[in-house]
Motif scaffolding. Structure first.
Motif, PDB file in Angstrom:
ATOM      1  N   ALA A  53       0.976  -1.398   0.269  1.00 21.98           N
ATOM      2  CA  ALA A  53      -0.186   0.236   0.665  1.00 21.98           C
ATOM      3  C   ALA A  53       0.869   1.293  -0.381  1.00 21.98           C
ATOM      4  CB  ALA A  53      -1.070  -0.157   1.238  1.00 21.98           C
ATOM      5  N   GLN A  54       1.881   1.226   0.621  1.00 19.37           N
ATOM      6  CA  GLN A  54       3.222   2.190   0.795  1.00 19.37           C
ATOM      7  C   GLN A  54       3.743   2.688  -0.706  1.00 19.37           C
ATOM      8  OE1 GLN A  54       5.939   2.025   3.576  1.00 19.37           O
ATOM      9  NE2 GLN A  54       6.911   4.723   3.259  1.00 19.37           N
ATOM     10  N   CYS A  55       4.009   2.094  -1.305  1.00 17.10           N
ATOM     11  CA  CYS A  55       4.371   1.648  -2.585  1.00 17.10           C
ATOM     12  C   CYS A  55       3.479   2.766  -3.574  1.00 17.10           C
ATOM     13  CB  CYS A  55       5.207   0.613  -3.060  1.00 17.10           C
ATOM     14  SG  CYS A  55       5.600   0.245  -5.101  1.00 17.10           S
ATOM     15  N   VAL A  56       1.901   1.508  -3.473  1.00 16.36           N
ATOM     16  CA  VAL A  56       1.076   2.567  -4.257  1.00 16.36           C
ATOM     17  C   VAL A  56       1.207   4.085  -3.813  1.00 16.36           C
ATOM     18  CG1 VAL A  56      -1.715   2.759  -4.624  1.00 16.36           C
ATOM     19  CG2 VAL A  56      -0.808   0.152  -4.475  1.00 16.36           C
ATOM     20  N   VAL A  57       0.664   4.360  -2.420  1.00 15.44           N
ATOM     21  CA  VAL A  57       0.214   5.812  -2.434  1.00 15.44           C
ATOM     22  C   VAL A  57       2.086   6.898  -2.618  1.00 15.44           C
ATOM     23  CG1 VAL A  57       0.389   7.843  -0.506  1.00 15.44           C
ATOM     24  CG2 VAL A  57      -0.976   5.208  -0.357  1.00 15.44           C
ATOM     25  N   GLU A  58       3.288   6.161  -2.505  1.00 16.19           N
ATOM     26  CA  GLU A  58       4.343   6.741  -3.113  1.00 16.19           C
ATOM     27  C   GLU A  58       4.374   7.110  -4.686  1.00 16.19           C
ATOM     28  OE1 GLU A  58       7.313   7.640  -1.647  1.00 16.19           O
ATOM     29  OE2 GLU A  58       6.739   7.133   0.064  1.00 16.19           O
ATOM     30  N   VAL A  59       4.041   6.019  -5.083  1.00 18.09           N
ATOM     31  CA  VAL A  59       3.807   6.465  -6.623  1.00 18.09           C
ATOM     32  C   VAL A  59       2.797   7.778  -7.414  1.00 18.09           C
ATOM     33  CG1 VAL A  59       3.487   5.591  -9.379  1.00 18.09           C
ATOM     34  CG2 VAL A  59       5.033   4.248  -7.500  1.00 18.09           C
ATOM     35  N   GLU A  66     -10.278   3.996  -3.006  1.00 22.29           N
ATOM     36  CA  GLU A  66     -10.968   2.670  -3.628  1.00 22.29           C
ATOM     37  C   GLU A  66      -9.545   2.123  -4.730  1.00 22.29           C
ATOM     38  OE1 GLU A  66     -13.521   0.777  -3.944  1.00 22.29           O
ATOM     39  OE2 GLU A  66     -14.486   1.885  -2.646  1.00 22.29           O
ATOM     40  N   VAL A  67      -8.685   3.731  -5.098  1.00 20.57           N
ATOM     41  CA  VAL A  67      -7.867   3.126  -6.131  1.00 20.57           C
ATOM     42  C   VAL A  67      -6.577   2.007  -5.107  1.00 20.57           C
ATOM     43  CG1 VAL A  67      -5.498   3.830  -7.262  1.00 20.57           C
ATOM     44  CG2 VAL A  67      -7.995   5.260  -7.568  1.00 20.57           C
ATOM     45  N   ILE A  68      -6.282   2.636  -4.167  1.00 16.08           N
ATOM     46  CA  ILE A  68      -5.682   1.916  -3.582  1.00 16.08           C
ATOM     47  C   ILE A  68      -6.024   0.493  -3.390  1.00 16.08           C
ATOM     48  CG2 ILE A  68      -4.001   1.188  -1.015  1.00 16.08           C
ATOM     49  CD1 ILE A  68      -4.305   4.444  -0.857  1.00 16.08           C
ATOM     50  N   TYR A  69      -7.388  -0.071  -3.014  1.00 13.07           N
ATOM     51  CA  TYR A  69      -8.107  -1.345  -2.458  1.00 13.07           C
ATOM     52  C   TYR A  69      -7.493  -2.165  -4.355  1.00 13.07           C
ATOM     53  CZ  TYR A  69     -10.548   0.300   1.042  1.00 13.07           C
ATOM     54  OH  TYR A  69     -11.681   0.358   2.242  1.00 13.07           O
ATOM     55  N   THR A  70      -8.016  -1.361  -5.604  1.00 15.12           N
ATOM     56  CA  THR A  70      -7.726  -1.770  -6.671  1.00 15.12           C
ATOM     57  C   THR A  70      -6.101  -2.292  -7.316  1.00 15.12           C
ATOM     58  OG1 THR A  70      -9.702  -0.837  -7.438  1.00 15.12           O
ATOM     59  CG2 THR A  70      -7.972  -2.060  -9.358  1.00 15.12           C
ATOM     60  N   ARG A  71      -5.313  -1.842  -6.145  1.00 12.08           N
ATOM     61  CA  ARG A  71      -3.516  -1.552  -6.670  1.00 12.08           C
ATOM     62  C   ARG A  71      -3.760  -2.518  -5.453  1.00 12.08           C
ATOM     63  NH1 ARG A  71      -5.616   1.283 -10.611  1.00 12.08           N
ATOM     64  NH2 ARG A  71      -4.728   3.163 -10.841  1.00 12.08           N
ATOM     65  N   VAL A  72      -3.846  -2.702  -4.796  1.00  8.89           N
ATOM     66  CA  VAL A  72      -3.094  -4.080  -3.947  1.00  8.89           C
ATOM     67  C   VAL A  72      -4.078  -5.882  -4.348  1.00  8.89           C
ATOM     68  CG1 VAL A  72      -3.701  -5.090  -1.113  1.00  8.89           C
ATOM     69  CG2 VAL A  72      -2.632  -2.316  -2.036  1.00  8.89           C
TER      70      VAL A  72
END
Length: 204
Positions: A53-59, A66-72
């Motif tokens: 999740a932290q990697c998603v937020v960094e990028v 909702e976008v974090i849910y999808t990516r993770v």
């Protein structure tokens, strides 16, 4: 200037985190913790989920939940995020917030100290719904459209902003979100109503 006149200096194409990178972070994090092959639903997967999740937020920050849910979930190859998966991710985000590794920006998440300097346009790979666009980003577009066309009428402002994000029609959800954003900007003194239109506040 309309959005069609070439990219605005305050805009960038949306940069989506690479799914391969997320899988790499998942594998590295789970092997470091001796949890190789850990499933997203596992109760003791929290640290690994937090790293992804932290990697998603960094990028992608600022980024809505909702976008974090999808990516993770995609990092684990899951087709949908059920309640258990959402709860896992929510707990991971709470932990990251508590550790100060990420921060809240309205309802979105970002890395600490990053200003919202750019609004991001849709790409072939990533077109966001209005609920997936952080308010800070929507308000950045609204303010810039008003700066470039002082006195713009509210309806034109809504249409121009919707077009920036690739929304062909002003559905109720889009209209409600953007109208709320305009009201917030007026209340905060960033925009002022003037003869039926909107003007940038001096010095804002």
């Amino acid at each position: 200037m309309t959005v069609d006149a070439g990219p605005a200096p305050w805009s960038r194409p949306y940069q989506e985190v690479d799914p391969d990178l997320l899988a790499e972070v998942r594998d590295r994090s789970s092997s470091q913790r001796g949890r190789w092959g850990v499933e997203l639903q596992d109760p003791d997967a929290l640290d690994v989920v937090a790293d992804v999740a932290q990697c998603v937020v960094e990028v992608e920050g600022p980024v809505e939940k909702e976008v974090i849910y999808t990516r993770v979930r995609l990092a684990w190859g899951l087709g949908r995020a059920g309640q258990v998966v959402r709860d896992r991710i929510d707990r991971a985000l709470r932990r990251l917030l508590k550790q100060g590794k990420i921060v809240h920006v309205g309802t979105a998440y970002d890395r600490p100290g990053r200003e919202t300097e750019f609004a991001r346009t849709p790409t072939e790979r990533c077109a966001r719904r209005v609920a997936e666009v952080p308010a800070a980003e929507r308000q950045l577009v609204l303010r810039n459209v008003v700066d470039e066309g002082p006195g713009v009428h509210r309806e034109d402002l809504l249409r121009e902003t919707a077009r920036f994000f690739g929304w062909a029609r002003l559905g109720a959800d889009i209209r409600d979100a953007l109208t709320g954003d305009i009201d917030e900007l007026v209340a905060a003194g960033h925009l002022i109503g003037w003869e039926g239109g909107l003007m940038p506040a001096q010095g804002s």
